[in-house]
Write an enzyme that holds these catalytic residues in place. Structure first.
Site, PDB file in Angstrom:
ATOM      1  N   ASP A 103       4.112  -5.008  -7.404  1.00  0.00           N
ATOM      2  CA  ASP A 103       3.525  -3.742  -6.941  1.00  0.00           C
ATOM      3  C   ASP A 103       4.116  -2.554  -7.700  1.00  0.00           C
ATOM      4  OD1 ASP A 103       5.755  -4.783  -5.259  1.00  0.00           O
ATOM      5  OD2 ASP A 103       5.743  -2.751  -4.472  1.00  0.00           O
ATOM      6  N   GLY A 108       0.838  -1.202   0.000  1.00  0.00           N
ATOM      7  CA  GLY A 108       0.000   0.000   0.000  1.00  0.00           C
ATOM      8  C   GLY A 108       0.869   1.247   0.000  1.00  0.00           C
ATOM      9  N   LYS A 159       4.419  12.007  -3.170  1.00  0.00           N
ATOM     10  CA  LYS A 159       5.246  10.878  -2.720  1.00  0.00           C
ATOM     11  C   LYS A 159       6.287  11.411  -1.745  1.00  0.00           C
ATOM     12  CE  LYS A 159       8.204   7.231  -4.688  1.00  0.00           C
ATOM     13  NZ  LYS A 159       8.736   6.669  -5.960  1.00  0.00           N
TER      14      LYS A 159
HETATM   15  P1  AMP Z   1       9.039   0.598  -3.260  1.00  0.00           P
HETATM   16  O1  AMP Z   1      10.133  -0.417  -3.137  1.00  0.00           O
HETATM   17  O2  AMP Z   1       9.499   2.016  -3.235  1.00  0.00           O
HETATM   18  O3  AMP Z   1       8.137   0.305  -4.419  1.00  0.00           O
HETATM   19  O4  AMP Z   1       8.166   0.447  -1.941  1.00  0.00           O
HETATM   20  C1  AMP Z   1       7.645  -0.768  -1.479  1.00  0.00           C
HETATM   21  C2  AMP Z   1       6.673  -0.512  -0.338  1.00  0.00           C
HETATM   22  O5  AMP Z   1       7.338   0.095   0.762  1.00  0.00           O
HETATM   23  C3  AMP Z   1       5.530   0.398  -0.693  1.00  0.00           C
HETATM   24  O6  AMP Z   1       4.395  -0.052   0.012  1.00  0.00           O
HETATM   25  C4  AMP Z   1       5.989   1.728  -0.174  1.00  0.00           C
HETATM   26  O7  AMP Z   1       4.900   2.598   0.113  1.00  0.00           O
HETATM   27  C5  AMP Z   1       6.715   1.332   1.089  1.00  0.00           C
HETATM   28  N1  AMP Z   1       7.742   2.305   1.476  1.00  0.00           N
HETATM   29  C6  AMP Z   1       8.911   2.573   0.849  1.00  0.00           C
HETATM   30  N2  AMP Z   1       9.598   3.516   1.521  1.00  0.00           N
HETATM   31  C7  AMP Z   1       8.863   3.868   2.584  1.00  0.00           C
HETATM   32  C8  AMP Z   1       9.033   4.789   3.676  1.00  0.00           C
HETATM   33  N3  AMP Z   1      10.113   5.559   3.775  1.00  0.00           N
HETATM   34  N4  AMP Z   1       8.054   4.863   4.595  1.00  0.00           N
HETATM   35  C9  AMP Z   1       6.951   4.092   4.512  1.00  0.00           C
HETATM   36  N5  AMP Z   1       6.739   3.204   3.533  1.00  0.00           N
HETATM   37  C10 AMP Z   1       7.674   3.084   2.572  1.00  0.00           C
HETATM   38 MG    MG Z   2       6.578   0.789  -5.276  1.00  0.00          MG
END
Ligand code: AMP
Ligand code: MG
Length: 472
Positions: free
Chosen positions: A244, A86, A108
């Site tokens: 995702d 999510g 973001k």
């Molecule tokens: P990503 O690898 O950037 O596609 O992120 C994978 C998941 O981790 C997604 O659900 C992101 O919303 C969550 N996510 C990544 N970085 C953060 C962060 N700094 N704080 C909270 N959630 C994160």
């Molecule tokens: Mg992502």
């Protein structure tokens, strides 16, 4: 003038279990760093002054008409199922309709949400500016992608492995942020009514000609089978092709540890966490087939008979390999001046790539040089290249305008990693000139710009960037 965004929201009207209403979390001292005027104009957005845009795109003021929410999704990360992801650090402000198409406006790095798990909900300046530059460069290259509307420095310090860093928020624009993982989470939880509502929304929004889940699968497969060879034709490595991070719309989404290759090698990987090379350059076609198989699995509950559905979907997945190969050959043949390749042309392309891999040739500069005279300089084995060149020139005799075909398929400018790092380092000292310059040059990637020739230079040994950390 005051900022005005003509919101027309539809995701917020879907079943409530698909998202959580969530406002962006305010930041200490928002400062507008970048604003994409051309994109704003295309979206019908009237700009305000910088202070107001800093407040809105930094998350301190919710603009009129917005209905902020965090979207629920799940996904396979590096092949492992994660039942809940999510928007952990993003909120969808809402949507606008422009030119007959609907677009998400998303912040973001805008703070924690119910999906943040252990994360801080934030992003630091480096990845925000990297995504800004790379996504806009991809757009200028002609590759379907999410776009970047604004970047705001937050004035807050955030903590990552390498210490304290300046925070930032990116405003991202997408045809939608619906992912393979959005379907997956509903299928996995047995939420068939919600799955059906998501399906209806997606068909209406992205694929109005589709009349069945099988048709939707075929349509997404067709888009992704175009997208991945397109990436490869410009030397792009996504880096985290998790389900995702695979958009249903067929746009490139989620620029994390992504990069354009400098010297060509099929096994190139940039993500520091991708130790197995799952998402290496030449693995990307296999991975997208795997991701489409996960989408197929998530669509089965919408079909009247599961066994029939599996049979039909399996055939669709098996058909994707040949589509990817045909599109790959079309893209790469164009790079050597062949507009409508025959299957024999495959050997001509692959033998060139083999020479490039052996000679550590620069991917972008080698292809760009083919329409000039100096291509041989890109090869260590000059004789081998000359031999290839003779065969190639013979083949081009039957092509109409190979130089035009090549120059439209071979950019002169890509966002090179070492230039991105340099730009980020400058921005950290408050100098946005390298950012402005990259944005300007990369907006015309197929034009020779002799005054910007330094940006075509590959990295020196010292400048080489080995990994673009997930450093998000
Ligand atoms: P990503 O690898 O950037 O596609 O992120 C994978 C998941 O981790 C997604 O659900 C992101 O919303 C969550 N996510 C990544 N970085 C953060 C962060 N700094 N704080 C909270 N959630 C994160
Ligand atoms: Mg992502």
């Amino acid at each position: 003038m005051t900022l005005s965004i003509p919101f027309d929201n539809s995701y917020a009207r879907l079943p409530a279990s698909l998202f959580t209403r969530q406002s962006p979390q305010p930041v200490t001292a928002p400062e507008l760093l970048a604003f994409n005027r051309a994109l704003a104009a295309d979206l019908g957005i009237t700009e305000g002054d910088n202070a107001e845009m800093g407040r809105v795109f930094g998350g301190n003021a919710v603009p009129a008409g917005a209905d902020p929410l965090a979207q629920l999704y799940a996904g396979h990360q590096f092949g492992n199922w994660n039942p809940q992801l999510g928007d952990g650090r993003a909120v969808l402000l809402g949507e606008v309709v422009a030119g007959g198409n609907r677009y998400d406006i998303q912040l973001k790095g805008s703070g924690r949400t119910p999906y943040s798990r252990g994360g801080d909900g934030r992003a630091w300046l480096g990845p925000v500016l990297r995504e800004f530059v790379v996504s806009e460069a991809m757009h200028a290259l002609g590759v379907p992608t999410t776009r970047a509307l604004a970047a705001v420095a937050t004035g807050d310090t955030i903590w990552r492995d390498d210490g304290p860093l300046p925070g930032a928020v990116l405003t991202r624009v997408a045809a939608s942020h619906i992912r393979v993982g959005t379907f997956q989470v509903l299928a996995a939880r047995g939420m068939t009514a919600e799955l059906q509502a998501l399906y209806d929304h997606v068909v209406d929004r992205h694929y109005p000609d589709v009349t069945s889940p099988a048709g939707l699968l075929d349509a997404v497969i067709a888009r992704q089978a175009e997208l991945i060879p397109h990436w490869m034709s410009v030397g792009f490595i996504h880096g985290v092709m998790n389900t995702d991070n695979t958009a249903i719309s067929g746009e490139t989404i989620d620029y994390g540890p992504c990069a354009f290759m400098d010297e060509y090698h099929p096994n190139t990987v940039f993500s520091s966490i991708d130790r197995q090379g799952r998402y290496a350059f030449s693995n990307q076609p296999d991975i997208i087939v795997w991701n489409m198989a996960q989408l197929a699995t998530a669509l089965v509950p919408l079909m009247p008979d599961a066994d029939d559905a599996v049979k039909e979907f399996t055939a669709a997945i098996h058909g994707m390999g040949p589509m990817l190969q045909a599109n790959w050959l079309r893209r790469f043949a164009a790079k050597i001046g062949i507009a409508a390749p025959k299957s024999e042309d495959l050997e001509l392309v692959t033998s060139l790539l083999t020479l490039m891999a052996h000679g550590q040739s620069d991917f972008t500069n080698t292809f760009r040089a083919l329409s000039g005279k100096a291509a041989v300089d890109q090869f260590t084995d000059r004789d081998a290249f000359r031999a290839w060149e003779t065969r190639w020139r013979k083949r081009l005799e039957t092509e109409d305008d190979p130089v035009r075909v090549m120059d439209a398929a071979n950019p002169a400018f890509i966002p090179r990693n070492h230039r991105i790092e340099e730009m980020i380092a400058a921005a950290q000292t408050g100098d946005m000139m390298p950012f402005e310059r990259l944005m300007n040059v990369l907006s015309r990637p197929y034009d020779d710009q002799p005054e910007n020739a330094d940006l075509t230079r590959p990295p020196t040994e010292n400048e080489r960037v080995m990994a673009t950390f997930c450093g998000t």
